[in-house]
Enzyme design. Structure first.
Site, PDB file in Angstrom:
ATOM      1  N   ARG A  49      32.181 -21.992  -0.691  1.00 43.08           N
ATOM      2  CA  ARG A  49      33.297 -22.776  -1.198  1.00 43.08           C
ATOM      3  C   ARG A  49      34.098 -21.931  -2.184  1.00 43.08           C
ATOM      4  O   ARG A  49      33.519 -21.213  -3.003  1.00 43.08           O
ATOM      5  CB  ARG A  49      32.799 -24.032  -1.913  1.00 43.08           C
ATOM      6  CG  ARG A  49      31.974 -24.958  -1.044  1.00 43.08           C
ATOM      7  CD  ARG A  49      31.470 -26.134  -1.867  1.00 43.08           C
ATOM      8  NE  ARG A  49      30.634 -27.027  -1.067  1.00 43.08           N
ATOM      9  CZ  ARG A  49      30.079 -28.137  -1.540  1.00 43.08           C
ATOM     10  NH1 ARG A  49      30.273 -28.485  -2.808  1.00 43.08           N
ATOM     11  NH2 ARG A  49      29.342 -28.890  -0.760  1.00 43.08           N
ATOM     12  N   ASP A  51      37.190 -22.437  -5.127  1.00 41.65           N
ATOM     13  CA  ASP A  51      37.812 -23.495  -5.910  1.00 41.65           C
ATOM     14  C   ASP A  51      39.315 -23.549  -5.682  1.00 41.65           C
ATOM     15  O   ASP A  51      39.906 -22.666  -5.054  1.00 41.65           O
ATOM     16  CB  ASP A  51      37.539 -23.271  -7.404  1.00 41.65           C
ATOM     17  CG  ASP A  51      36.075 -23.482  -7.764  1.00 41.65           C
ATOM     18  OD1 ASP A  51      35.380 -24.222  -7.026  1.00 41.65           O
ATOM     19  OD2 ASP A  51      35.626 -22.911  -8.776  1.00 41.65           O
ATOM     20  N   TYR A 109      33.554 -10.340  -4.630  1.00 43.25           N
ATOM     21  CA  TYR A 109      34.752 -10.936  -5.215  1.00 43.25           C
ATOM     22  C   TYR A 109      35.495  -9.885  -6.031  1.00 43.25           C
ATOM     23  O   TYR A 109      34.893  -8.948  -6.553  1.00 43.25           O
ATOM     24  CB  TYR A 109      34.401 -12.094  -6.154  1.00 43.25           C
ATOM     25  CG  TYR A 109      34.043 -13.390  -5.467  1.00 43.25           C
ATOM     26  CD1 TYR A 109      35.017 -14.359  -5.204  1.00 43.25           C
ATOM     27  CD2 TYR A 109      32.737 -13.669  -5.101  1.00 43.25           C
ATOM     28  CE1 TYR A 109      34.700 -15.556  -4.593  1.00 43.25           C
ATOM     29  CE2 TYR A 109      32.395 -14.865  -4.480  1.00 43.25           C
ATOM     30  CZ  TYR A 109      33.391 -15.804  -4.233  1.00 43.25           C
ATOM     31  OH  TYR A 109      33.065 -16.985  -3.628  1.00 43.25           O
ATOM     32  N   ARG A 194      34.330 -16.363 -12.529  1.00 48.10           N
ATOM     33  CA  ARG A 194      35.355 -16.630 -13.537  1.00 48.10           C
ATOM     34  C   ARG A 194      34.762 -16.699 -14.945  1.00 48.10           C
ATOM     35  O   ARG A 194      35.401 -16.294 -15.918  1.00 48.10           O
ATOM     36  CB  ARG A 194      36.095 -17.921 -13.186  1.00 48.10           C
ATOM     37  CG  ARG A 194      36.967 -17.778 -11.938  1.00 48.10           C
ATOM     38  CD  ARG A 194      37.388 -19.125 -11.381  1.00 48.10           C
ATOM     39  NE  ARG A 194      38.188 -19.864 -12.339  1.00 48.10           N
ATOM     40  CZ  ARG A 194      38.488 -21.168 -12.201  1.00 48.10           C
ATOM     41  NH1 ARG A 194      38.030 -21.852 -11.153  1.00 48.10           N
ATOM     42  NH2 ARG A 194      39.233 -21.771 -13.108  1.00 48.10           N
TER      43      ARG A 194
END
Length: 246
Positions: A49, A51, A109, A194
Site C-alpha cells: 500500500r 499512502d 523507496y 517518512r
C-alpha cells in the site's frame, strides 16, 4: 492462470493504492480498466500500500484470468483506457501460487527533497530551504543497519505481528539542488520511510545527535522520533522477486 502487472503512477490525485469507499485509489482505477479491457470482473492484489499522494515508479499487482490473452495487445489497450497518471509497463504470466505482496524479497523507496524552490516540482519533491548536514545524516542512516525492530518509526495502532525489518540500503545523495534518500528493506511498516526521513532531517538540522537517533530506535517510542515528512516526496522505486527479472 495468474498474471503480474508491472505499472507506475503519479500518486498526486489518488488517496493511496488501496481501495477506499468515496475516494479515488490506484487499485480501483486499475481494477476498472482491466475489467473493462478483459470484459470480466477482475480483482487485483497489490504488492503493498502507498499512502495518499505517494508515487510509484515501479509497482506490481497480480490477478487471475481463466484464458490466455495477447499480452502486448492488452497492455496497449490498458494504457489507452487508463488516465494519464497511471501506466502499465508489462503483464507477466507467473505460477498460480505467486503472490505480489507475500513473495516480494526487497522493496526500495526514494525520498526527494528540493533545496531550491522549483514550481515544476511542487507535487514531486518536498521543498526544504533550511541547510542540512548531509554528511551527518548519512552517518545516522548507517545506524539503521544495527537494528531490526523499527517500532519507533511505525504508525501507532498498526495491526502487524512484528515490527522487525531488515534494512539492505540507506543513504543520502545530493546532486545540485536535489537531495535523495534511498532505502531498501525486506518489508516496511506503515509510514516508516517518512518517519525515518523526518528524524534524519532533525539530525541534519543538528536538533538531535547520532546518539539521540540511536536511542530513539532502541526506545521503540513513536513520540520520540521525528515528524513525518510530506507524502509527495516519496516514491516506491523497485520491488524484487525471485522469479521476475527486472
Amino acid at each position: 492462470m495468474r498474471y503480474f502487472i508491472k505499472l507506475a503512477y503519479n500518486g498526486t490525485p489518488y488517496h493511496g493504492w488501496q481501495y477506499q469507499p468515496n475516494a479515488s485509489s490506484v487499485q480501483e482505477t486499475l481494477n476498472k480498466a482491466i475489467s473493462t479491457v478483459l470484459n470480466s470482473e477482475i480483482s487485483i492484489m497489490g504488492a503493498g500500500r502507498t499512502d495518499t499522494g505517494v508515487h510509484a515508479k515501479e509497482m506490481y499487482a497480480h490477478f487471475d484470468f481463466e484464458t490466455p490473452f495477447d499480452i502486448p495487445n492488452i497492455v496497449h489497450k490498458l494504457n489507452s483506457f487508463l488516465p494519464k497518471d497511471v501506466v502499465v509497463y508489462n503483464i507477466i504470466a507467473v505460477p498460480d501460487e505467486a503472490h505480489a505482496r507475500f513473495d516480494a524479497l526487497k522493496r526500495t523507496y526514494e525520498y526527494h527533497i528540493n533545496t531550491f524552490k522549483d514550481p515544476f516540482l511542487q507535487e514531486q519533491s518536498w521543498y526544504f530551504h533550511q541547510k542540512l548536514d548531509v554528511e551527518l545524516m548519512n552517518k545516522a542512516a548507517k545506524l539503521l543497519f544495527n537494528h531490526i525492530d523499527f517500532q519507533c518509526f511505525s504508525k501507532v495502532n498498526t495491526d502487524v505481528n512484528t515490527f522487525d525489518c531488515t534494512i539492505f540500503e540507506a543513504n543520502w545523495k545530493q546532486i545540485n539542488n536535489q537531495l535523495v534518500f534511498t532505502i531498501s528493506a525486506n518489508r516496511f511498516l506503515r509510514n516508516m520511510v517518512r518517519s525515518i526521513v523526518g528524524t534524519l532531517v532533525n539530525v541534519g538540522l543538528h536538533k538531535i545527535t547520532l546518539d539521540d537517533f540511536n536511542t530513539i530506535i532502541e526506545n521503540k517510542n513513536r513520540d520520540k522520533a521525528g515528524f513525518s515528512v510530506p507524502a509527495h516526496g516519496l516514491y516506491l522505486t523497485e520491488i524484487e522477486y525471485g522469479y521476475i527479472s527486472t
